[in-house]
Design a protein around this motif. Structure first.
Motif, mmCIF file in Angstrom:
data_model
loop_
_atom_site.group_PDB
_atom_site.id
_atom_site.type_symbol
_atom_site.label_atom_id
_atom_site.label_comp_id
_atom_site.label_asym_id
_atom_site.label_seq_id
_atom_site.Cartn_x
_atom_site.Cartn_y
_atom_site.Cartn_z
ATOM 1 N N GLN A 54 -50.761 71.506 -28.745
ATOM 2 C CA GLN A 54 -51.117 72.924 -28.869
ATOM 3 C C GLN A 54 -51.501 73.537 -27.530
ATOM 4 O OE1 GLN A 54 -50.505 74.631 -31.367
ATOM 5 N NE2 GLN A 54 -50.550 73.339 -33.176
ATOM 6 N N THR A 55 -52.071 72.726 -26.641
ATOM 7 C CA THR A 55 -52.479 73.227 -25.329
ATOM 8 C C THR A 55 -52.022 72.229 -24.272
ATOM 9 O OG1 THR A 55 -54.624 72.124 -25.472
ATOM 10 C CG2 THR A 55 -54.503 74.386 -26.283
ATOM 11 N N SER A 56 -52.094 72.655 -23.032
ATOM 12 C CA SER A 56 -51.772 71.747 -21.942
ATOM 13 C C SER A 56 -52.848 70.671 -21.847
ATOM 14 C CB SER A 56 -51.636 72.503 -20.628
ATOM 15 O OG SER A 56 -52.869 73.133 -20.313
ATOM 16 N N TYR A 57 -52.512 69.557 -21.226
ATOM 17 C CA TYR A 57 -53.398 68.389 -21.160
ATOM 18 C C TYR A 57 -53.334 67.833 -19.760
ATOM 19 C CZ TYR A 57 -55.281 63.797 -22.544
ATOM 20 O OH TYR A 57 -56.027 62.656 -22.659
ATOM 21 N N TYR A 58 -54.494 67.341 -19.267
ATOM 22 C CA TYR A 58 -54.545 66.898 -17.882
ATOM 23 C C TYR A 58 -53.590 65.744 -17.615
ATOM 24 C CZ TYR A 58 -57.379 62.801 -19.074
ATOM 25 O OH TYR A 58 -57.826 61.612 -19.579
ATOM 26 N N GLY A 59 -53.292 64.965 -18.663
ATOM 27 C CA GLY A 59 -52.385 63.838 -18.490
ATOM 28 C C GLY A 59 -50.925 64.228 -18.462
ATOM 29 N N GLY A 60 -50.662 65.495 -18.767
ATOM 30 C CA GLY A 60 -49.288 65.968 -18.743
ATOM 31 C C GLY A 60 -48.623 65.907 -20.106
ATOM 32 N N ILE A 61 -47.517 66.567 -20.222
ATOM 33 C CA ILE A 61 -46.836 66.699 -21.505
ATOM 34 C C ILE A 61 -46.211 65.385 -21.961
ATOM 35 C CG2 ILE A 61 -44.542 67.362 -20.648
ATOM 36 C CD1 ILE A 61 -44.556 69.578 -22.817
ATOM 37 N N THR A 62 -46.134 64.408 -21.093
ATOM 38 C CA THR A 62 -45.580 63.111 -21.474
ATOM 39 C C THR A 62 -46.657 62.133 -21.957
ATOM 40 O OG1 THR A 62 -45.710 62.240 -19.232
ATOM 41 C CG2 THR A 62 -43.685 63.388 -19.841
ATOM 42 N N ASP A 63 -47.919 62.564 -21.960
ATOM 43 C CA ASP A 63 -49.028 61.710 -22.382
ATOM 44 C C ASP A 63 -49.287 61.929 -23.870
ATOM 45 O OD1 ASP A 63 -52.310 61.033 -20.947
ATOM 46 O OD2 ASP A 63 -51.465 60.456 -22.881
ATOM 47 N N PRO A 64 -49.136 60.897 -24.697
ATOM 48 C CA PRO A 64 -49.337 61.084 -26.142
ATOM 49 C C PRO A 64 -50.762 61.503 -26.499
ATOM 50 C CG PRO A 64 -49.134 58.754 -25.601
ATOM 51 C CD PRO A 64 -48.756 59.516 -24.374
ATOM 52 N N ASN A 65 -51.726 61.238 -25.624
ATOM 53 C CA ASN A 65 -53.116 61.634 -25.912
ATOM 54 C C ASN A 65 -53.285 63.148 -25.934
ATOM 55 O OD1 ASN A 65 -54.352 58.977 -26.083
ATOM 56 N ND2 ASN A 65 -53.877 58.824 -23.908
ATOM 57 N N GLY A 66 -52.323 63.873 -25.392
ATOM 58 C CA GLY A 66 -52.395 65.323 -25.386
ATOM 59 C C GLY A 66 -51.818 65.981 -26.622
ATOM 60 N N TYR A 67 -51.381 65.186 -27.560
ATOM 61 C CA TYR A 67 -50.722 65.723 -28.754
ATOM 62 C C TYR A 67 -51.693 65.763 -29.929
ATOM 63 C CZ TYR A 67 -46.295 65.884 -26.392
ATOM 64 O OH TYR A 67 -45.279 66.221 -25.521
ATOM 65 N N ASN A 68 -51.580 66.836 -30.718
ATOM 66 C CA ASN A 68 -52.553 67.109 -31.774
ATOM 67 C C ASN A 68 -52.090 66.676 -33.156
ATOM 68 O OD1 ASN A 68 -52.348 69.793 -29.810
ATOM 69 N ND2 ASN A 68 -54.384 68.902 -29.990
ATOM 70 N N SER A 69 -50.784 66.704 -33.369
ATOM 71 C CA SER A 69 -50.250 66.369 -34.684
ATOM 72 C C SER A 69 -48.996 65.538 -34.500
ATOM 73 C CB SER A 69 -49.913 67.635 -35.491
ATOM 74 O OG SER A 69 -51.044 68.430 -35.691
ATOM 75 N N TRP A 70 -48.759 64.671 -35.475
ATOM 76 C CA TRP A 70 -47.590 63.798 -35.435
ATOM 77 C C TRP A 70 -46.889 63.796 -36.791
ATOM 78 C CZ3 TRP A 70 -46.264 61.722 -30.858
ATOM 79 C CH2 TRP A 70 -47.242 61.623 -29.870
ATOM 80 N N GLY A 71 -45.591 63.576 -36.747
ATOM 81 C CA GLY A 71 -44.856 63.334 -37.972
ATOM 82 C C GLY A 71 -45.011 61.896 -38.406
ATOM 83 N N GLN A 72 -44.317 61.564 -39.479
ATOM 84 C CA GLN A 72 -44.462 60.237 -40.075
ATOM 85 C C GLN A 72 -43.578 59.193 -39.394
ATOM 86 O OE1 GLN A 72 -42.565 62.614 -41.252
ATOM 87 N NE2 GLN A 72 -40.605 61.637 -41.739
ATOM 88 N N GLY A 73 -42.625 59.643 -38.598
ATOM 89 C CA GLY A 73 -41.741 58.733 -37.879
ATOM 90 C C GLY A 73 -40.436 58.497 -38.599
ATOM 91 N N THR A 74 -39.398 58.229 -37.824
ATOM 92 C CA THR A 74 -38.086 57.921 -38.376
ATOM 93 C C THR A 74 -37.498 56.759 -37.577
ATOM 94 O OG1 THR A 74 -35.942 58.860 -39.033
ATOM 95 C CG2 THR A 74 -36.869 59.648 -36.952
ATOM 96 N N GLN A 75 -36.920 55.803 -38.282
ATOM 97 C CA GLN A 75 -36.429 54.584 -37.646
ATOM 98 C C GLN A 75 -35.052 54.806 -37.037
ATOM 99 O OE1 GLN A 75 -37.922 51.314 -37.495
ATOM 100 N NE2 GLN A 75 -36.198 50.915 -36.104
ATOM 101 N N VAL A 76 -34.897 54.347 -35.806
ATOM 102 C CA VAL A 76 -33.594 54.309 -35.138
ATOM 103 C C VAL A 76 -33.325 52.853 -34.790
ATOM 104 C CG1 VAL A 76 -32.282 54.975 -33.096
ATOM 105 C CG2 VAL A 76 -33.759 56.647 -34.237
ATOM 106 N N THR A 77 -32.192 52.348 -35.250
ATOM 107 C CA THR A 77 -31.851 50.953 -35.009
ATOM 108 C C THR A 77 -30.478 50.868 -34.359
ATOM 109 O OG1 THR A 77 -33.140 50.223 -36.929
ATOM 110 C CG2 THR A 77 -31.529 48.678 -36.033
ATOM 111 N N VAL A 78 -30.437 50.208 -33.210
ATOM 112 C CA VAL A 78 -29.184 49.938 -32.517
ATOM 113 C C VAL A 78 -29.064 48.419 -32.471
ATOM 114 C CG1 VAL A 78 -27.784 50.370 -30.472
ATOM 115 C CG2 VAL A 78 -29.565 52.009 -31.141
ATOM 116 N N PRO A 79 -28.253 47.834 -33.333
ATOM 117 C CA PRO A 79 -28.214 46.372 -33.427
ATOM 118 C C PRO A 79 -27.547 45.738 -32.226
ATOM 119 C CG PRO A 79 -26.587 47.357 -34.883
ATOM 120 C CD PRO A 79 -27.377 48.482 -34.305
ATOM 121 N N SER A 80 -27.937 44.499 -31.978
ATOM 122 C CA SER A 80 -27.346 43.781 -30.850
ATOM 123 C C SER A 80 -25.973 43.257 -31.207
ATOM 124 C CB SER A 80 -28.254 42.622 -30.440
ATOM 125 O OG SER A 80 -28.475 41.751 -31.523
#
Length: 126
Positions: free
Chosen positions: A100-126
């Motif tokens: 929601q706002t800027s964060y001292y750690g930068g936009i790539t720092d997950p600690n600056g994020y306020n809300s998250w989705g539930q996640g979606t799996q991506v699988t690239v098999p060997s």
């Protein structure tokens, strides 16, 4: 509180493509930025790509530059991640987050994020 719902994950062969989508809802929406992170066996939550909402400035981790593209739709309140030339090391659970706002750690720092989705799996098999 913003709610986020991801979609678009799946299993894809090496070199294939997937597009992830994240829909935001729940309040008037004008965040500082949104991002995609992933959980891998090595890392609980590593940055993949992020976008600043107002000026559409984008950020990518080095390993996905040239292969992944993040974009946003400020009418539909969505953010997408186009993933091309997928590799085994791209396997993981992908999470969409909103800062929601800027964060001292930068936009790539997950600690600056306020809300998250539930996640979606991506699988690239060997």
């Amino acid at each position: 509180q913003v709610q986020l719902v991801e979609s678009g994950g799946g299993l894809v062969q090496t070199g294939g493509s997937l597009t992830l989508h994240c829909q935001a809802s729940g309040r008037p929406f004008s965040p500082y930025g949104m991002g995609w992170f992933r959980r891998t066996p090595e890392k609980e939550r590593e940055h993949v790509a992020a976008i600043r909402w107002r000026d559409v400035l984008t950020y990518y981790r080095d390993s996905v530059k040239g292969r992944f593209t993040i974009s946003r739709d400020n009418v539909k309140n969505t953010v997408s991640l186009q993933m091309d030339n997928l590799k085994l090391e791209d396997t993981g659970v992908y999470f969409c987050g909103v800062a929601q706002t800027s964060y001292y750690g930068g936009i790539t720092d997950p600690n600056g994020y306020n809300s998250w989705g539930q996640g979606t799996q991506v699988t690239v098999p060997s």
